[in-house]
Design an enzyme around this catalytic site. Structure first.
Site, short mmCIF file in Angstrom:
data_model
loop_
_atom_site.label_atom_id
_atom_site.label_comp_id
_atom_site.label_asym_id
_atom_site.label_seq_id
_atom_site.Cartn_x
_atom_site.Cartn_y
_atom_site.Cartn_z
N SER A 164 0.72 -1.12 0.00
CA SER A 164 0.00 0.85 -0.24
C SER A 164 0.78 1.37 0.10
O SER A 164 2.06 1.46 0.41
CB SER A 164 -0.61 -0.06 1.19
OG SER A 164 -1.88 0.99 1.25
N HIS A 165 0.54 2.20 -0.57
CA HIS A 165 0.94 3.74 -0.52
C HIS A 165 0.31 4.35 0.48
O HIS A 165 0.20 6.23 0.35
CB HIS A 165 0.81 4.12 -2.00
CG HIS A 165 2.33 3.31 -2.94
ND1 HIS A 165 2.15 2.37 -3.49
CD2 HIS A 165 3.42 4.24 -3.10
CE1 HIS A 165 3.24 2.32 -3.69
NE2 HIS A 165 4.20 3.22 -3.67
N ASN A 166 -0.70 4.31 0.80
CA ASN A 166 -1.56 4.58 2.18
C ASN A 166 -0.52 4.64 3.48
O ASN A 166 -0.98 2.98 4.12
CB ASN A 166 -2.79 4.31 2.09
CG ASN A 166 -3.54 4.99 2.97
OD1 ASN A 166 -3.76 5.32 3.89
ND2 ASN A 166 -5.40 5.20 2.23
N GLY A 194 -9.20 8.66 6.08
CA GLY A 194 -10.13 8.42 4.90
C GLY A 194 -11.90 8.22 5.75
O GLY A 194 -12.12 9.91 5.83
N TYR A 195 -12.62 7.95 5.51
CA TYR A 195 -14.28 8.04 5.83
C TYR A 195 -14.48 7.65 7.57
O TYR A 195 -15.81 8.09 8.49
CB TYR A 195 -15.08 7.39 5.71
CG TYR A 195 -14.67 7.34 4.24
CD1 TYR A 195 -15.63 7.87 3.16
CD2 TYR A 195 -14.15 6.34 3.15
CE1 TYR A 195 -16.34 8.58 1.80
CE2 TYR A 195 -14.40 6.43 1.51
CZ TYR A 195 -15.16 7.46 1.11
OH TYR A 195 -15.26 7.96 -0.38
N GLY A 246 -1.93 5.63 6.25
CA GLY A 246 -2.48 5.38 7.77
C GLY A 246 -3.35 3.73 7.17
O GLY A 246 -3.03 3.22 7.92
N LYS A 247 -2.81 3.13 6.40
CA LYS A 247 -3.56 1.86 6.17
C LYS A 247 -2.13 0.76 6.90
O LYS A 247 -1.85 0.53 7.35
CB LYS A 247 -3.92 1.52 4.82
CG LYS A 247 -4.94 1.66 4.49
CD LYS A 247 -5.25 0.86 3.60
CE LYS A 247 -6.35 0.89 2.95
NZ LYS A 247 -7.10 0.32 1.63
N ASP A 266 -7.99 -4.49 0.59
CA ASP A 266 -8.30 -3.50 -0.41
C ASP A 266 -10.05 -3.05 0.69
O ASP A 266 -10.61 -4.45 1.31
CB ASP A 266 -9.30 -4.08 -0.75
CG ASP A 266 -9.51 -2.67 -2.23
OD1 ASP A 266 -9.07 -2.18 -2.92
OD2 ASP A 266 -10.38 -3.22 -3.03
#
Length: 209
Positions: free
Chosen positions: A15-17, A165-166, A19-20, A76
């Site tokens: 991942s490049h996120n 994110g949300y 937070g994840k 994902d």
């Protein structure tokens, strides 16, 4: 067929996120697994061409495992809103695209706007769930995939600055705070990612002593 056990000491978080990556590292830390992110290895982000969370998780994990020649773990995940027929779903990150990067403030505003249009106002059906597919892949093409979810309702305006994110608009059932307000350890204990991770650990990792 028995699950394949993870025996390496290091894996790629595909991942490049940030937070994840941070959440996955925190979940793996008790098992003594060294992690490196796809961004740190400068691995390209593959185009997510599948139509399910599982399909995209497997695509990303396999791409990273083969590129780095080591096991890779991919997530994902996304927000599925009942009144919107499960959207944004696998397109959750894409709803945040602005042309200049991702802005989840924009995405959360769009979700609220479309919910209000469907509900005829801010009241009505605000049920939603976060869904996560977690895939552990090896360079030889073998994959192990697990899916978790957490149900809740969407609040407006957004509350809290934790998470990503949300998270600031999602209030899990049984709680009075959003993921954006919740202590990270408390979120890890109940999140969609945690539920998928528990299954992964049971199947592929040595248990904590």
């Amino acid at each position: 067929m028995p699950h394949r056990r993870f025996t390496a000491g290091k894996l790629v978080v595909a991942s490049h996120n940030e937070g994840k990556v941070k959440e996955i590292r925190a979940l793996l830390e008790p098992f003594g697994v060294e992690t490196v992110s796809a961004a740190e290895l400068d691995l390209p982000e593959p185009e997510e061409t599948e139509t399910t969370f599982t399909g995209n998780a497997e695509l990303k994990a396999l791409a990273a495992a083969k590129a780095a020649d080591m096991p890779a773990l991919s997530d994902d995940s996304g927000l599925a809103v009942d009144i919107l027929g499960g959207e944004p779903g696998i397109y959750s990150a894409r709803w945040a695209e602005t042309g200049e990067g991702r802005d989840f403030g924009v995405a959360m505003t769009r979700v609220e706007k479309e919910m209000c249009e469907k509900n005829g106002g801010p009241d009505g059906n605000r049920k939603a769930q976060f869904i996560c597919a977690l895939t552990l892949a090896w360079a030889d093409g073998h994959v192990e995939t697990f899916e978790g979810s957490v149900a809740g309702a969407l609040v407006w305006p957004a509350r809290g600055t934790r998470g990503f994110g949300y998270d600031p608009v999602f209030q899990p059932n049984g709680h009075k705070v959003t993921f954006g307000e919740m202590d990270p350890a408390a979120k890890h204990a109940i999140s969609h990612r945690a539920h998928a991770f528990e299954q992964l650990i049971d199947a592929c990792f040595a248990h904590k002593s």
